[in-house]
Design an enzyme around this catalytic site. Sequence first.
Site, PDB file in Angstrom:
ATOM      1  N   TYR A  75       8.281  -0.249   7.672  1.00  0.00           N
ATOM      2  CA  TYR A  75       7.367  -1.164   7.654  1.00  0.00           C
ATOM      3  C   TYR A  75       7.176  -1.928   6.145  1.00  0.00           C
ATOM      4  O   TYR A  75       8.221  -1.481   5.386  1.00  0.00           O
ATOM      5  CB  TYR A  75       5.941  -0.399   7.767  1.00  0.00           C
ATOM      6  CG  TYR A  75       5.565   0.313   6.708  1.00  0.00           C
ATOM      7  CD1 TYR A  75       6.118   1.835   6.273  1.00  0.00           C
ATOM      8  CD2 TYR A  75       4.385   0.187   5.539  1.00  0.00           C
ATOM      9  CE1 TYR A  75       5.873   2.469   5.231  1.00  0.00           C
ATOM     10  CE2 TYR A  75       4.108   0.969   4.653  1.00  0.00           C
ATOM     11  CZ  TYR A  75       4.756   2.039   4.231  1.00  0.00           C
ATOM     12  OH  TYR A  75       4.465   2.935   3.427  1.00  0.00           O
ATOM     13  N   LYS A  78      11.766   2.064   3.809  1.00  0.00           N
ATOM     14  CA  LYS A  78      10.055   2.298   3.752  1.00  0.00           C
ATOM     15  C   LYS A  78       9.922   2.768   5.123  1.00  0.00           C
ATOM     16  O   LYS A  78       9.719   1.780   6.115  1.00  0.00           O
ATOM     17  CB  LYS A  78       9.608   0.671   3.445  1.00  0.00           C
ATOM     18  CG  LYS A  78       8.244   0.962   3.088  1.00  0.00           C
ATOM     19  CD  LYS A  78       8.010  -0.238   2.379  1.00  0.00           C
ATOM     20  CE  LYS A  78       6.177  -0.514   1.989  1.00  0.00           C
ATOM     21  NZ  LYS A  78       5.629   0.479   1.430  1.00  0.00           N
ATOM     22  N   GLU A 138       8.325   9.129  -8.360  1.00  0.00           N
ATOM     23  CA  GLU A 138       7.319   8.403  -8.118  1.00  0.00           C
ATOM     24  C   GLU A 138       6.114   8.867  -7.777  1.00  0.00           C
ATOM     25  O   GLU A 138       5.929  10.322  -7.769  1.00  0.00           O
ATOM     26  CB  GLU A 138       7.851   7.404  -7.199  1.00  0.00           C
ATOM     27  CG  GLU A 138       8.179   7.885  -5.698  1.00  0.00           C
ATOM     28  CD  GLU A 138       8.619   7.019  -4.605  1.00  0.00           C
ATOM     29  OE1 GLU A 138       8.414   5.658  -4.700  1.00  0.00           O
ATOM     30  OE2 GLU A 138       9.301   7.415  -3.641  1.00  0.00           O
ATOM     31  N   LEU A 184      11.350   4.700  -3.497  1.00  0.00           N
ATOM     32  CA  LEU A 184      11.121   3.409  -2.769  1.00  0.00           C
ATOM     33  C   LEU A 184      11.434   2.319  -4.065  1.00  0.00           C
ATOM     34  O   LEU A 184      10.710   2.478  -4.931  1.00  0.00           O
ATOM     35  CB  LEU A 184       9.639   3.240  -2.282  1.00  0.00           C
ATOM     36  CG  LEU A 184       9.759   1.898  -1.288  1.00  0.00           C
ATOM     37  CD1 LEU A 184      10.607   1.898  -0.064  1.00  0.00           C
ATOM     38  CD2 LEU A 184       8.207   1.535  -1.171  1.00  0.00           C
TER      39      LEU A 184
HETATM   40  C1  LIG Z   1       6.600   5.940  -1.796  1.00  0.00           C
HETATM   41  C2  LIG Z   1       6.061   4.209  -2.618  1.00  0.00           C
HETATM   42  N1  LIG Z   1       6.707   4.114  -3.702  1.00  0.00           N
HETATM   43  C3  LIG Z   1       6.333   3.065  -4.265  1.00  0.00           C
HETATM   44  C4  LIG Z   1       5.437   2.050  -3.704  1.00  0.00           C
HETATM   45  C5  LIG Z   1       5.367   0.889  -4.311  1.00  0.00           C
HETATM   46  O1  LIG Z   1       5.955  -0.242  -3.637  1.00  0.00           O
HETATM   47  P1  LIG Z   1       5.342  -1.694  -3.768  1.00  0.00           P
HETATM   48  O2  LIG Z   1       5.316  -1.960  -5.314  1.00  0.00           O
HETATM   49  O3  LIG Z   1       6.576  -2.533  -3.159  1.00  0.00           O
HETATM   50  O4  LIG Z   1       4.201  -1.723  -3.040  1.00  0.00           O
HETATM   51  C6  LIG Z   1       4.964   2.313  -2.465  1.00  0.00           C
HETATM   52  C7  LIG Z   1       4.120   1.575  -1.837  1.00  0.00           C
HETATM   53  O5  LIG Z   1       3.405   1.911  -0.609  1.00  0.00           O
HETATM   54  C8  LIG Z   1       5.131   3.583  -1.754  1.00  0.00           C
HETATM   55  O6  LIG Z   1       4.738   4.002  -0.590  1.00  0.00           O
END
Ligand SMILES: Cc1ncc(COP(=O)(O)O)c(C=O)c1O
Length: 287
Positions: free
Chosen positions: A32, A146, A178, A206
């Site tokens: 997603y 993701k 994270e 991520l």
């Molecule tokens: C595990 C994880 N890390 C980091 C992020 C941040 O990513 P982004 O800045 O692209 O929303 C998300 C966003 O949902 C996430 O689920």
Amino acid sequence: MSIVHLNGQNLPAEKACVPVLDRGFIFGDGVYEMIPVFGGRPFRLTEHLQRLENSLDEVRIPNPHTREKWAALIQTLIDENGDGDQSLYLQVTRGPAARDHALPENPAPTVFAMSNPLHPATTETLAQGIKAITLDDIRWARCHIKAISLLPNILLRQTALDAGAAEAILIRDGYATEGAASNLFVVFDEKPAGVLITPPKGPRLLPGITRDVILELAEAHGIDHREADIRHEDLARASEIWVTSSTKEILPVTTLDGEPVGDGKPGPVFRRMYALYQANKARLQAG
Ligand SMILES: Cc1ncc(COP(=O)(O)O)c(C=O)c1O
């Protein structure tokens, strides 16, 4: 009633149906994206579509659309859901097939998208910051994908909520990687002083689009920054900790594991970056 997209059709959410044998439903077999929409325009669309392509490639789901088709589908859905800021959710599963772990030979991926109003953090949250706790990262070894199978993330977030915190900061092999649904930034008062640090990209986290935006803003505005591993024990001496994501933007963590971070208030580097991020966003909203 919101309008959603399902396999080439836009329709009211309650009319959209997916077959029970869809591998997304049976196995959580899908990926997603979450794209913020400012002033009716998707933010960093190319980067989000690139990350979607990477996720699809990694899990061997054929990309059902060209970039142009994705962009058109997304814009139509945004327009159908009205003005204002939105969070656009896109999901691609491997589609319906007889239940079998082995990949189906000719998958027919299911494409689903929806858009919801985007609610920025309240002034109160920004002024006070949030509480977070550290937890062992119980996820798999390919967190750069993701994937829709988010059970560990859900359990981690709920453990944080149960402890009266808003986010879990995840620890793997002694390093903070994270948040359960966010990336991590830390500033130390010393060694190295005042430098904005975030863990490097890799399978442990991520590659957040907001993370990249923050690093670009830091670079453009002379804020000292670096990508480096952050040891769990070093979090206790951080003067600032932030978590970032497309929907949360940048949130200061002012209490970690029950102890104040720095002086327990959002720090100066956060306030500067938050202003830069909002100025960037305001330019987009104004077109
Ligand atoms: C595990 C994880 N890390 C980091 C992020 C941040 O990513 P982004 O800045 O692209 O929303 C998300 C966003 O949902 C996430 O689920």
